[in-house]
Design a protein around this motif. Structure first.
Motif, PDB file in Angstrom:
ATOM      1  N   UNK A 284       0.844  -1.192   0.000  1.00  0.00           N
ATOM      2  CA  UNK A 284       0.000   0.000   0.000  1.00  0.00           C
ATOM      3  C   UNK A 284       0.882   1.246   0.000  1.00  0.00           C
ATOM      4  N   UNK A 285       0.575   2.192  -0.852  1.00  0.00           N
ATOM      5  CA  UNK A 285       1.333   3.437  -0.952  1.00  0.00           C
ATOM      6  C   UNK A 285       0.715   4.478  -0.013  1.00  0.00           C
ATOM      7  N   UNK A 286       1.549   5.052   0.836  1.00  0.00           N
ATOM      8  CA  UNK A 286       1.068   6.070   1.773  1.00  0.00           C
ATOM      9  C   UNK A 286       0.932   7.395   1.042  1.00  0.00           C
ATOM     10  N   UNK A 287      -0.136   8.116   1.338  1.00  0.00           N
ATOM     11  CA  UNK A 287      -0.366   9.407   0.713  1.00  0.00           C
ATOM     12  C   UNK A 287      -0.024  10.517   1.703  1.00  0.00           C
ATOM     13  N   UNK A 288       0.704  11.523   1.222  1.00  0.00           N
ATOM     14  CA  UNK A 288       1.025  12.672   2.057  1.00  0.00           C
ATOM     15  C   UNK A 288      -0.271  13.372   2.435  1.00  0.00           C
ATOM     16  N   UNK A 289      -0.434  13.665   3.714  1.00  0.00           N
ATOM     17  CA  UNK A 289      -1.639  14.328   4.205  1.00  0.00           C
ATOM     18  C   UNK A 289      -2.656  13.369   4.797  1.00  0.00           C
TER      19      UNK A 289
ATOM     20  N   UNK B 193      -1.108   4.214  14.321  1.00  0.00           N
ATOM     21  CA  UNK B 193       0.082   3.389  14.400  1.00  0.00           C
ATOM     22  C   UNK B 193       0.449   3.139  15.847  1.00  0.00           C
ATOM     23  N   UNK B 194       1.442   2.283  16.033  1.00  0.00           N
ATOM     24  CA  UNK B 194       1.877   1.929  17.377  1.00  0.00           C
ATOM     25  C   UNK B 194       3.329   2.357  17.552  1.00  0.00           C
ATOM     26  N   UNK B 195       3.622   3.063  18.652  1.00  0.00           N
ATOM     27  CA  UNK B 195       4.982   3.505  18.950  1.00  0.00           C
ATOM     28  C   UNK B 195       5.828   2.264  19.238  1.00  0.00           C
TER      29      UNK B 195
ATOM     30  N   UNK C 199       0.363   0.386   9.216  1.00  0.00           N
ATOM     31  CA  UNK C 199      -0.197  -0.781   8.542  1.00  0.00           C
ATOM     32  C   UNK C 199       0.650  -1.115   7.310  1.00  0.00           C
ATOM     33  N   UNK C 200       0.649  -2.359   6.931  1.00  0.00           N
ATOM     34  CA  UNK C 200       1.436  -2.787   5.780  1.00  0.00           C
ATOM     35  C   UNK C 200       2.891  -3.055   6.136  1.00  0.00           C
ATOM     36  N   UNK C 201       3.215  -3.128   7.416  1.00  0.00           N
ATOM     37  CA  UNK C 201       4.581  -3.416   7.835  1.00  0.00           C
ATOM     38  C   UNK C 201       5.537  -2.256   7.683  1.00  0.00           C
TER      39      UNK C 201
END
Length: 153
Positions: free
Chosen positions: A1-6, A11-13, A26-28
């Protein structure tokens, strides 16, 4: 999955460092929340705001060269300034502007003034006068070592 800016994600610290925190997405994938992007206030120690294993909302700031930059503070509502009191159409009286202060105070007085009761300008004047004296001493010392002073005959 490609992350989109904005985009805002959860997520988990995973790791906390002195310069920020790494967050597993997500997506490792994993991204960095820089210390300046953790809170809307000054952050001296990341541990004061985050703990490993904590779930956080993050905003994707950028994805460059496989590195993901995240922000927590941009997902939080901005603090708004307190509303001004209504004046009922009456003109608001404002204090008259003050004359600029003189910078000609002797350094002895600046060094003796208690630091708790000083304004920012007074502290700045004190710093400038002490640093000018230190720079003059340093320049004299360097000139003497270089042989730039008087020459003996």
């Amino acid at each position: 999955m490609e992350l989109q800016v904005g985009s805002i994600l959860e997520g988990k610290v995973t790791t906390i460092t002195k310069f920020g925190a790494f967050v597993a997405l997500e997506g490792g994938k994993s991204g960095l929340v820089h210390i300046s992007e953790i809170a809307n206030t000054f952050v001296n120690d990341v541990h004061d705001f985050l703990q490993e294993g904590q779930t956080v909302k993050v905003l994707v700031l950028s994805t460059e060269n496989g590195k993901i930059n995240l922000s927590i503070k941009k997902t939080q509502p901005q603090e708004r300034p307190a509303p001004r009191p209504a004046t009922g159409g009456r003109p608001v009286s404002r204090p008259a502007p003050q004359q600029p202060r003189s910078f000609s105070r002797p350094p002895q007085q600046a060094a003796q003034a208690p630091s708790g009761d000083q304004s920012f300008e007074d502290k700045l004047k004190q710093f400038l006068s002490s640093s000018e004296g230190k720079m003059a001493d340093l320049n004299r010392s360097i000139d003497g070592k270089r042989g730039g002073g008087r020459r003996r005959r």
